[in-house]
Design a protein around this motif. Structure first.
Motif, PDB file in Angstrom:
ATOM      1  N   ARG A 302       0.835  -1.193   0.000  1.00 40.63           N
ATOM      2  CA  ARG A 302       0.000   0.000   0.000  1.00 40.63           C
ATOM      3  C   ARG A 302       0.881   1.258   0.000  1.00 40.63           C
ATOM      4  O   ARG A 302       1.739   1.426   0.863  1.00 40.63           O
ATOM      5  CB  ARG A 302      -0.916   0.023   1.213  1.00 40.63           C
ATOM      6  CG  ARG A 302      -1.831   1.246   1.286  1.00 40.63           C
ATOM      7  CD  ARG A 302      -2.768   1.167   2.465  1.00 40.63           C
ATOM      8  NE  ARG A 302      -3.668   0.019   2.366  1.00 40.63           N
ATOM      9  CZ  ARG A 302      -4.568  -0.295   3.301  1.00 40.63           C
ATOM     10  NH1 ARG A 302      -4.652   0.439   4.405  1.00 40.63           N
ATOM     11  NH2 ARG A 302      -5.349  -1.348   3.143  1.00 40.63           N
ATOM     12  N   GLY A 303       0.696   2.102  -0.976  1.00 44.09           N
ATOM     13  CA  GLY A 303       1.464   3.346  -1.057  1.00 44.09           C
ATOM     14  C   GLY A 303       2.867   3.183  -1.595  1.00 44.09           C
ATOM     15  O   GLY A 303       3.641   4.141  -1.576  1.00 44.09           O
ATOM     16  N   CYS A 304       3.220   1.980  -2.098  1.00 44.00           N
ATOM     17  CA  CYS A 304       4.571   1.764  -2.622  1.00 44.00           C
ATOM     18  C   CYS A 304       4.723   2.352  -4.028  1.00 44.00           C
ATOM     19  O   CYS A 304       3.761   2.432  -4.794  1.00 44.00           O
ATOM     20  CB  CYS A 304       4.889   0.271  -2.672  1.00 44.00           C
ATOM     21  SG  CYS A 304       5.286  -0.465  -1.079  1.00 44.00           S
ATOM     22  N   LEU A 305       5.951   2.731  -4.345  1.00 47.91           N
ATOM     23  CA  LEU A 305       6.312   3.156  -5.695  1.00 47.91           C
ATOM     24  C   LEU A 305       7.305   2.144  -6.251  1.00 47.91           C
ATOM     25  O   LEU A 305       8.251   1.749  -5.570  1.00 47.91           O
ATOM     26  CB  LEU A 305       6.942   4.551  -5.680  1.00 47.91           C
ATOM     27  CG  LEU A 305       6.064   5.699  -5.166  1.00 47.91           C
ATOM     28  CD1 LEU A 305       6.876   6.987  -5.105  1.00 47.91           C
ATOM     29  CD2 LEU A 305       4.844   5.876  -6.059  1.00 47.91           C
ATOM     30  N   ILE A 306       7.101   1.735  -7.500  1.00 48.43           N
ATOM     31  CA  ILE A 306       8.008   0.777  -8.131  1.00 48.43           C
ATOM     32  C   ILE A 306       8.455   1.335  -9.471  1.00 48.43           C
ATOM     33  O   ILE A 306       7.660   1.907 -10.215  1.00 48.43           O
ATOM     34  CB  ILE A 306       7.332  -0.606  -8.309  1.00 48.43           C
ATOM     35  CG1 ILE A 306       8.301  -1.598  -8.955  1.00 48.43           C
ATOM     36  CG2 ILE A 306       6.043  -0.520  -9.098  1.00 48.43           C
ATOM     37  CD1 ILE A 306       7.828  -3.033  -8.913  1.00 48.43           C
ATOM     38  N   SER A 307       9.748   1.199  -9.737  1.00 45.19           N
ATOM     39  CA  SER A 307      10.280   1.749 -10.988  1.00 45.19           C
ATOM     40  C   SER A 307      11.378   0.850 -11.530  1.00 45.19           C
ATOM     41  O   SER A 307      12.121   0.212 -10.779  1.00 45.19           O
ATOM     42  CB  SER A 307      10.820   3.160 -10.771  1.00 45.19           C
ATOM     43  OG  SER A 307      11.840   3.156  -9.786  1.00 45.19           O
ATOM     44  N   SER A 308      11.464   0.798 -12.858  1.00 49.62           N
ATOM     45  CA  SER A 308      12.535   0.070 -13.543  1.00 49.62           C
ATOM     46  C   SER A 308      13.773   0.950 -13.597  1.00 49.62           C
ATOM     47  O   SER A 308      13.683   2.155 -13.825  1.00 49.62           O
ATOM     48  CB  SER A 308      12.079  -0.298 -14.957  1.00 49.62           C
ATOM     49  OG  SER A 308      13.135  -0.896 -15.675  1.00 49.62           O
ATOM     50  N   LEU A 309      14.945   0.351 -13.364  1.00 47.99           N
ATOM     51  CA  LEU A 309      16.202   1.093 -13.409  1.00 47.99           C
ATOM     52  C   LEU A 309      16.952   0.736 -14.684  1.00 47.99           C
ATOM     53  O   LEU A 309      16.983  -0.431 -15.093  1.00 47.99           O
ATOM     54  CB  LEU A 309      17.061   0.768 -12.182  1.00 47.99           C
ATOM     55  CG  LEU A 309      16.429   1.083 -10.820  1.00 47.99           C
ATOM     56  CD1 LEU A 309      17.368   0.696  -9.686  1.00 47.99           C
ATOM     57  CD2 LEU A 309      16.060   2.560 -10.706  1.00 47.99           C
TER      58      LEU A 309
END
Length: 358
Positions: A302-309
């Protein structure tokens, strides 16, 4: 993660292997070729260029499932021509069966080329269940030493003790050679359920029993729970308890797999078994080298941010000689997790799956 381009790669991925001399478990990168199974070590987030070992497949024998490790139900055994046993653990039942199937196919092809005898399973239609004694099957299942192992399972926030999953029953019946195939094992388990030797535990198995056709009443699934009949209570009766950790682990499993995770303190990279769950939405990770079935860490999505590097260069916050295929998760409490997938496709699959839960 490619090996020599001249050698066809039939399958590759992480498996956990038991050591020969010191019987500890280590995650290794395995590469299946037409005649051998190679394995490599990971150092600092990157695969070694030199192989750590190889297993020749000619005349090998595969045992799947192999259930002699109580806390490791996803192990299969590969015995070489010279009687050397290799014990390998996958991240899921599906992955285990696919690895065993691909290795068996490679062994069969070698045998056919050499004019040997193929490792062909009997036709599932040739069932031997018509004359089986269910009471004797129950006695074998109930045996304290070699029978079904009773343990705690979580479903919808409740922890049930002294029970087992449907897939564990099917694995045991096949491993004990009481059934030839998983389909046959489900039929046998359904008969045990119908006769009252087994009972449903929790909502999933109870709902299946109530609504499904007779042949579908027993579910070959790790989330469907069962126990022995109430008349067999001396091995422990089923009890349900609730706890906050149980709630975290009670969600539906969306995805499982081996990924590399960077440590928060030492910044070293370790292979971890990640399990993504929904309702509630959590990502937990386990140490595959330990027999402990509890996660070593996890967090709410909940409320997490996920991004590709990006793979061109080493991103800020990342240490070590990395392979690439990185992504980052920032939790609601601003904890940063750097995770590395074996391939670009697996990275994107994990990112898409996690984003659906955030």
């Amino acid at each position: 993660m490619d090996t020599d381009k001249k050698v066809p790669i039939l399958r590759e991925g992480f498996l956990v292997k038991r050591g020969h001399i010191v019987h500890n478990w280590k995650a290794r990168w395995f590469v299946l070729t037409p005649d051998k199974l190679l394995y490599y070590k990971y150092e600092g987030g990157k695969r070694d260029s030199c192989q750590r070992g190889k297993i020749l497949l000619k005349d090998s024998v595969i045992t799947c499932p192999f259930l002699e490790y109580e806390n490791r139900p996803l192990v299969f055994k590969l015995q070489t021509k010279h009687g050397v046993d290799h014990f390998l653990e996958a991240c899921s039942r599906e992955e285990r069966d696919e690895w065993a199937g691909d290795i068996t196919a490679a062994v069969n092809k070698l045998q056919a080329t050499d004019g040997g005898t193929l490792m062909i399973q009997k036709d599932p239609a040739e069932s031997c269940l018509h004359d089986i004694n269910l009471s004797k099957v129950l006695d074998s299942m109930y045996d304290v030493h070699s029978g079904m192992k009773l343990s705690n399972h979580v479903e919808q926030g409740s922890t049930y003790s002294n029970c087992f999953s449907g897939s564990a029953v099917v694995d045991w019946l096949v491993f004990s050679q009481l059934a030839l195939t998983r389909v046959e094992a489900v039929t046998l388990a359904s008969a045990l359920l119908e006769e009252g030797f087994l009972r449903t535990v929790g909502l999933r198995s109870m709902e299946a029993l109530r609504t499904a056709a007779l042949s579908q009443q027993f579910i070959d699934d790790s989330t469907a729970l069962y126990g022995f009949s109430d008349s067999l209570k001396k091995r422990g009766s089923v009890k349900a308890e609730r706890s906050m950790s149980a709630v975290e682990l009670s969600g539906k499993v969306i995805k499982r797999g081996y990924l590399l995770k960077q440590g928060h303190r030492r910044k070293n990279w370790k292979v971890r078994l990640f399990v993504l769950r929904s309702e509630p939405d959590f990502l937990h990770y386990y140490d595959p080298t330990k027999d402990d079935i509890s996660p070593v860490g996890g967090f709410s999505l909940r409320g997490c941010l996920i991004s590709s590097l990006e793979d061109n260069g080493v991103p800020s916050g990342v240490k070590g000689n990395i392979q690439g295929n990185l992504f980052k998760i920032i939790t609601k409490s601003d904890t940063h997790y750097f995770i590395q997938a074996p391939t670009h496709q697996e990275k994107m699959d994990w990112i898409d799956a996690i984003r659906e839960q955030t």
